[in-house]
Design an enzyme around this catalytic site. Structure first.
Site, PDB file in Angstrom:
ATOM      1  N   ARG A  75      26.611 -33.368 -12.493  1.00 35.88           N
ATOM      2  CA  ARG A  75      27.987 -33.109 -12.060  1.00 35.88           C
ATOM      3  C   ARG A  75      28.652 -32.201 -13.090  1.00 35.88           C
ATOM      4  O   ARG A  75      28.803 -32.593 -14.249  1.00 35.88           O
ATOM      5  CB  ARG A  75      28.741 -34.441 -11.927  1.00 35.88           C
ATOM      6  CG  ARG A  75      30.200 -34.272 -11.624  1.00 35.88           C
ATOM      7  CD  ARG A  75      30.956 -35.598 -11.495  1.00 35.88           C
ATOM      8  NE  ARG A  75      32.361 -35.272 -11.340  1.00 35.88           N
ATOM      9  CZ  ARG A  75      33.350 -35.755 -12.092  1.00 35.88           C
ATOM     10  NH1 ARG A  75      33.116 -36.639 -13.055  1.00 35.88           N
ATOM     11  NH2 ARG A  75      34.582 -35.363 -11.894  1.00 35.88           N
ATOM     12  N   HIS A 123      38.758 -29.677 -12.811  1.00 28.94           N
ATOM     13  CA  HIS A 123      38.710 -30.638 -13.920  1.00 28.94           C
ATOM     14  C   HIS A 123      39.650 -30.090 -15.000  1.00 28.94           C
ATOM     15  O   HIS A 123      39.233 -29.824 -16.122  1.00 28.94           O
ATOM     16  CB  HIS A 123      37.276 -30.829 -14.408  1.00 28.94           C
ATOM     17  CG  HIS A 123      37.056 -32.081 -15.210  1.00 28.94           C
ATOM     18  ND1 HIS A 123      36.062 -33.003 -14.915  1.00 28.94           N
ATOM     19  CD2 HIS A 123      37.682 -32.561 -16.303  1.00 28.94           C
ATOM     20  CE1 HIS A 123      36.107 -33.989 -15.809  1.00 28.94           C
ATOM     21  NE2 HIS A 123      37.071 -33.738 -16.666  1.00 28.94           N
ATOM     22  N   GLU A 168      40.308 -36.975 -11.521  1.00 30.28           N
ATOM     23  CA  GLU A 168      41.363 -37.756 -12.167  1.00 30.28           C
ATOM     24  C   GLU A 168      42.745 -37.102 -12.065  1.00 30.28           C
ATOM     25  O   GLU A 168      43.342 -36.735 -13.090  1.00 30.28           O
ATOM     26  CB  GLU A 168      41.014 -38.003 -13.644  1.00 30.28           C
ATOM     27  CG  GLU A 168      39.694 -38.718 -13.846  1.00 30.28           C
ATOM     28  CD  GLU A 168      39.391 -39.011 -15.323  1.00 30.28           C
ATOM     29  OE1 GLU A 168      40.198 -38.651 -16.193  1.00 30.28           O
ATOM     30  OE2 GLU A 168      38.342 -39.600 -15.587  1.00 30.28           O
ATOM     31  N   ASN A 296      35.898 -43.191 -11.808  1.00 28.78           N
ATOM     32  CA  ASN A 296      35.663 -43.047 -13.251  1.00 28.78           C
ATOM     33  C   ASN A 296      36.235 -44.284 -13.924  1.00 28.78           C
ATOM     34  O   ASN A 296      37.418 -44.602 -13.729  1.00 28.78           O
ATOM     35  CB  ASN A 296      36.380 -41.809 -13.817  1.00 28.78           C
ATOM     36  CG  ASN A 296      35.786 -40.510 -13.309  1.00 28.78           C
ATOM     37  OD1 ASN A 296      34.799 -40.521 -12.561  1.00 28.78           O
ATOM     38  ND2 ASN A 296      36.372 -39.396 -13.705  1.00 28.78           N
ATOM     39  N   TYR A 298      36.345 -46.615 -17.667  1.00 28.86           N
ATOM     40  CA  TYR A 298      36.004 -46.718 -19.091  1.00 28.86           C
ATOM     41  C   TYR A 298      36.443 -48.032 -19.730  1.00 28.86           C
ATOM     42  O   TYR A 298      35.763 -48.548 -20.599  1.00 28.86           O
ATOM     43  CB  TYR A 298      36.647 -45.560 -19.869  1.00 28.86           C
ATOM     44  CG  TYR A 298      36.018 -44.225 -19.563  1.00 28.86           C
ATOM     45  CD1 TYR A 298      34.932 -43.766 -20.296  1.00 28.86           C
ATOM     46  CD2 TYR A 298      36.499 -43.428 -18.528  1.00 28.86           C
ATOM     47  CE1 TYR A 298      34.339 -42.545 -20.009  1.00 28.86           C
ATOM     48  CE2 TYR A 298      35.911 -42.206 -18.238  1.00 28.86           C
ATOM     49  CZ  TYR A 298      34.834 -41.773 -18.975  1.00 28.86           C
ATOM     50  OH  TYR A 298      34.246 -40.570 -18.680  1.00 28.86           O
ATOM     51  N   GLU A 373      31.965 -41.102 -13.472  1.00 32.11           N
ATOM     52  CA  GLU A 373      32.014 -41.054 -14.943  1.00 32.11           C
ATOM     53  C   GLU A 373      32.027 -42.469 -15.483  1.00 32.11           C
ATOM     54  O   GLU A 373      32.729 -43.339 -14.947  1.00 32.11           O
ATOM     55  CB  GLU A 373      33.287 -40.373 -15.465  1.00 32.11           C
ATOM     56  CG  GLU A 373      33.293 -38.878 -15.424  1.00 32.11           C
ATOM     57  CD  GLU A 373      34.569 -38.286 -16.032  1.00 32.11           C
ATOM     58  OE1 GLU A 373      35.154 -38.895 -16.959  1.00 32.11           O
ATOM     59  OE2 GLU A 373      34.964 -37.212 -15.558  1.00 32.11           O
TER      60      GLU A 373
HETATM   61  O1  IFM Z   1      36.356 -36.468 -21.360  1.00 35.69           O
HETATM   62  C1  IFM Z   1      37.034 -37.115 -20.337  1.00 35.69           C
HETATM   63  C2  IFM Z   1      36.807 -36.439 -19.017  1.00 35.69           C
HETATM   64  O2  IFM Z   1      37.130 -35.095 -19.058  1.00 35.69           O
HETATM   65  C3  IFM Z   1      37.627 -37.104 -17.944  1.00 35.69           C
HETATM   66  N1  IFM Z   1      37.414 -38.514 -17.930  1.00 35.69           N
HETATM   67  C4  IFM Z   1      37.472 -39.230 -19.170  1.00 35.69           C
HETATM   68  C5  IFM Z   1      36.607 -38.555 -20.210  1.00 35.69           C
HETATM   69  C6  IFM Z   1      36.686 -39.325 -21.547  1.00 35.69           C
HETATM   70  O3  IFM Z   1      37.991 -39.362 -22.006  1.00 35.69           O
END
Ligand code: IFM
Length: 468
Positions: A75, A123, A168, A296, A298, A373
């Site tokens: 990606r 992006h 995002e 995405n 985290y 992500e």
């Molecule tokens: O690096 C970023 C990415 O560009 C978008 N999502 C989160 C990642 C980590 O912060």
């Protein structure tokens, strides 16, 4: 032993401004991130993406590396200022053959290596000329984005397995226009909500343009959804969760997937804007059929209502407090969760990934899901043996992949996983200080060294299960 369904797609992800470099080559014009990163004090260490991983020149070696790791899909994102560098608010301007040719070469190299290309159209590197005319607060940006999407789809669509319209949009709107920690660095709450709508509109216009130009490719949208947990069992905290869920999650999910804005979000934000930028017919344009949704994920977030009397964070950038991205929710606070944390200071809890995937599958049955992500920043570099022993990253990935497998077992239709990121790269306002890659990059020499996590991930891909 944790195993994944047959056909589960294993990939990795990057983004143009974070890895390409070559910012003034082959006709590319500045994006908002060029201007922002060249503004002193905006990015840690005043780092810029001028060179980054020099991927623009090294893409062939990078694709060879992906092939060695066994990636099934890659990606990447397309830099709009390479494709139509003379774009203005009123006209897309001529297509730049040299800019398109780069992505043409990349896509062909991927296909030759047996790797399915998945392209993100936006992006975060908006052409600066569009920002000068209002950026995402101006609906013409969305209209030009739809036209740009058609250009990319016409040229590359026959070879792309997936096109993701936006990455995002929460970050583009709220970090770009409310807290100002991302380009273009504005701190205007009402502008952030206008940006939300025009990003949604951009998604819809691009989705239909891609569908028409490249009917064979899957069309998707990638959101960074928040997994919000109340700090206590109080009604106030439950209401704070509802509000931030509206601002981060439902304000993007509802228009794209249900064709409406959530009534409570419109009500919560009424003092900031009357949403008159939403024109008749916009919601039909936004509500396009989608082949997949990208998540995405985290970190988890704890949410509570600030105690009465506490000075709220300001959303307008004035005063001593930093501006808040939480437009119309600046009385909400986010108590710190216990560690461990990654180098970003983000707490770790893979349950959020499982819970969000299951929520999406229950709220939108029949919609295939991808993790587009997930990953962790840790600073490990090569040791005396030349290898990078990033055990913490492996532990993070293992936990999150177990959560994905659990989500599948719980009924979520998760079709694949893209690890963030293939390479250490430019981490936005943190510059090069945070390393998310499974491949270490020496920024002085551009030498790439696969970390232990890269070898571990290669084994996951080869076997379709997590090593014991
Ligand atoms: O690096 C970023 C990415 O560009 C978008 N999502 C989160 C990642 C980590 O912060």
């Amino acid at each position: 032993m944790t195993t994944f369904p047959p056909g589960f797609l294993w990939g990795s992800a990057t983004a143009s401004y974070q890895i390409e470099g070559a910012v003034a080559e082959d006709g590319r014009t500045p994006s908002i991130w060029d201007v922002f990163s060249h503004t002193p004090g905006k990015v840690l260490g005043d780092d810029t993406g001028d060179v980054a991983d020099d991927h623009y020149h090294r893409y062939a070696d990078d694709v060879a590396l992906m092939a060695r790791l066994g990636l099934q899909s890659y990606r990447f994102s397309v830099a709009w200022p390479r494709i139509t560098p003379q774009v203005t608010a009123d006209e897309l301007g001529p297509v730049n053959p040299a800019g398109l040719a780069f992505y043409d070469r990349l896509v062909d190299a991927l296909l030759a290596a047996g790797i399915a290309p998945a392209a993100t159209l936006y992006h975060w590197d908006l052409p600066q000329a569009l920002e000068d005319a209002g950026g995402w607060t101006d609906r013409r940006t969305a209209e030009r984005f739809g036209e740009y999407a058609a250009v990319v789809a016409e040229r590359l669509g026959d070879r792309l397995s997936m096109v993701i319209t936006l990455n995002e949009p929460w970050c583009s709107a709220y970090l770009g226009y409310a807290s100002g920690v991302h380009a273009p660095g504005r701190t205007e709450p009402a502008a952030a909500l206008a940006a939300v709508h025009h990003l949604n509109l951009a998604h819809g216009l691009a989705a239909s343009a891609v569908r028409e130009a490249a009917p064979g490719t899957d069309v998707a949208l990638t959101l960074n959804l928040g997994w919000f947990q109340p700090a206590s069992g109080s009604a106030e905290d439950a209401d704070a969760v509802r509000r931030v869920d509206g601002l981060q999650n439902r304000v993007f999910l509802d228009p794209a997937l249900n064709g409406r804005y959530p009534a409570d979000v419109l009500e919560d934000t009424a003092a900031v804007t009357d949403w008159s930028f939403v024109r008749e017919g916009d919601l039909e344009l936004i509500h396009q059929p989608l082949d997949a949704l990208g998540l995405n994920y985290y970190f988890p977030v704890l949410v509570g209502r600030a105690a009465p009397g506490r000075a709220p964070e300001r959303a307008d950038g004035h005063g001593d407090e930093p501006a808040s991205p939480w437009v119309a929710a600046d009385d909400v606070e986010f108590p710190q969760l216990p560690g461990p944390y990654t180098d970003m200071g983000w707490p770790i809890d893979a349950e959020g990934m499982r819970a969000l995937l299951v929520r999406l599958s229950q709220e939108h049955p029949g919609l295939p899901l991808y993790v587009t992500e997930n990953g962790a920043a840790y600073g490990d570099g090569p040791g005396p043996d030349g290898a990078v022993h990033d055990e913490q990253r492996i532990a993070y990935l293992r936990g999150h992949l177990e959560a994905v497998a659990q989500a599948v077992e719980d009924g979520a239709d998760v079709r694949g996983y893209f690890l963030w990121s293939l390479l250490d790269n430019f981490e936005w306002a943190y510059g090069y200080s945070k390393r998310f890659g499974i491949v270490h990059v020496d920024y002085d020499t551009q030498v790439r060294t696969p970390k232990d996590s890269a070898h571990w991930y290669a084994e996951v891909i080869r076997t379709g299960q997590l090593p014991g």
